[in-house]
Design an enzyme around this catalytic site. Sequence first.
Site, PDB file in Angstrom:
ATOM      1  CE1 TYR A 145      71.944  86.487  12.553  1.00  0.00           C
ATOM      2  CE2 TYR A 145      69.867  85.745  11.625  1.00  0.00           C
ATOM      3  CZ  TYR A 145      70.667  86.764  12.096  1.00  0.00           C
ATOM      4  OH  TYR A 145      70.192  88.055  12.131  1.00  0.00           O
ATOM      5  CE  LYS A 191      76.545  87.751  14.931  1.00  0.00           C
ATOM      6  NZ  LYS A 191      75.337  87.551  14.094  1.00  0.00           N
ATOM      7  CB  CYS A 226      74.898  95.908  11.548  1.00  0.00           C
ATOM      8  SG  CYS A 226      76.434  95.120  11.017  1.00  0.00           S
ATOM      9  CD  GLU A 247      75.908  84.176  14.059  1.00  0.00           C
ATOM     10  OE1 GLU A 247      76.281  84.272  12.879  1.00  0.00           O
ATOM     11  OE2 GLU A 247      75.236  85.058  14.645  1.00  0.00           O
ATOM     12  CD  GLU A 266      94.609  72.292  -2.126  1.00  0.00           C
ATOM     13  OE1 GLU A 266      95.123  72.065  -3.239  1.00  0.00           O
ATOM     14  OE2 GLU A 266      95.201  72.115  -1.051  1.00  0.00           O
ATOM     15  CG  HIS A 310      98.757  72.186  -2.401  1.00  0.00           C
ATOM     16  ND1 HIS A 310      97.839  71.402  -1.735  1.00  0.00           N
ATOM     17  CD2 HIS A 310      99.989  71.692  -2.088  1.00  0.00           C
ATOM     18  CE1 HIS A 310      98.478  70.472  -1.060  1.00  0.00           C
ATOM     19  NE2 HIS A 310      99.792  70.624  -1.249  1.00  0.00           N
ATOM     20  CB  CYS A 358      76.745  91.579  12.231  1.00  0.00           C
ATOM     21  SG  CYS A 358      76.290  93.144  11.486  1.00  0.00           S
TER      22      CYS A 358
END
Length: 448
Positions: A178, A51, A43, A182, A442, A437, A48
Amino acid sequence: MSDYDFDLFVIGAGSGGVRASRVSASYGARVAVAEEYRVGGTCVIRGCVPKKLLVYGAHFAEDLHDARRFGWNVPKCDFDWPRLRDNVLGEVDRLNGLYTETLDKNKVTIFHERATIEGPHEVRLASGKIVTADKILIATGAWPVVPEIEGAEHGITSNEVFHLETLPRRVLIAGGGYIANEFAGIFREFGSQVTVVNRSDMILRGYDEQIRDRLLQISMAKGIIFRFNAPFQKIEKLEDGSLRAHLDGCDPIDCDVVLFATGRRPNVAGLGLETAGVELDGKGAIKVDENSRTSVENIYAVGDVTDRIQLTPIAIREGQAFADTVFGNKPSVVDYNCVPSAVFSHPPIAAVGMTEAEARNKLGSVKVYSSDFRAMKNVLAGRNERSLYKLVCDAETGKVVGIHMIGPDAPEILQAAAIAVKAGLSKADFDATVALHPSMSEELVLMR
């Protein structure tokens, strides 16, 4: 004090191994860890973290373009791959130092060399030294799969992609998971021509069908080319140094880089597991019980090497649970239910719980709510790219059993929403929450 050199010897200083080492040492255990490459694991060093930094860099391509619609007089900008690459690698160096410092502060002995198992309580270091330990923890992670085809040596994996000398003009990415999606988004935003080749007929198996179909549509609109049902035959290196990929079912594809993103397998080769009698499953992963104990009483394993769920936070939790149970007198197990996940594609995907198909198969009667919209920023920027949010609910109880999203900042939004799914909240609980909002999030409480 036992007769062993250490109370715990950890093989592998990735996310799971570092957490297990640090926490076990904090409980008073004498701990050693062996790492043949760099402290931090996949990682931090080659996964990750670097990346995600590339993902941030890639987003500037669209942000700089969109800024003009928001009143900024942005001149034509050129992208400097070596500068980004070197800055990312510099951050990796910094994190490597921090992880090493953490282990040192907790008085964990670090052996910067490979270690293999010689017996239930013995480890051999690459230097030839034999070290004994009451308990051994294997945390060697997983390794990229390279297909067994002619010319495979001309391709690279996610291990090497962060070190490319120059930005390739044409990139061919093998895989549909993935990692493939990616890096497809990253290289496309950097200006490369990107072709994704998959041996099956879909991307992101396991994610909700509508969400992955939306990503496919957006990716194609961005210029990413997809070739499905096209397994590799061979890779040929041409005289000019470029590559030619020969595939089943389609014409050869010329490119400058072939990136294999065809999955990761548990990293157990040459560890000497058979010497101690550690059993593997049919996929080559180390078999463990709920306490991460292997078939050998005093040998444990955590993280991707066990192939339970290949995610960094899971490895960390497994390392923590191991230390708490074995050295902290606080027995604990990891709950693998409702684990959130994300794909940092362009735009990103985030999900937790059951997909619509899984819910229908398991619950029978489900109710699905969705919101298909353009983010406010995309509207003013003149982008037609649409986001999609889905709530999958048990029709009888109203309980939200799955949330699936694709759109800007989806992973950032989902982390909070995943708490609601984990807690078993209902659609009525979402409806009773006042909307924040104006925000994209939302939409989660406005679906009717």
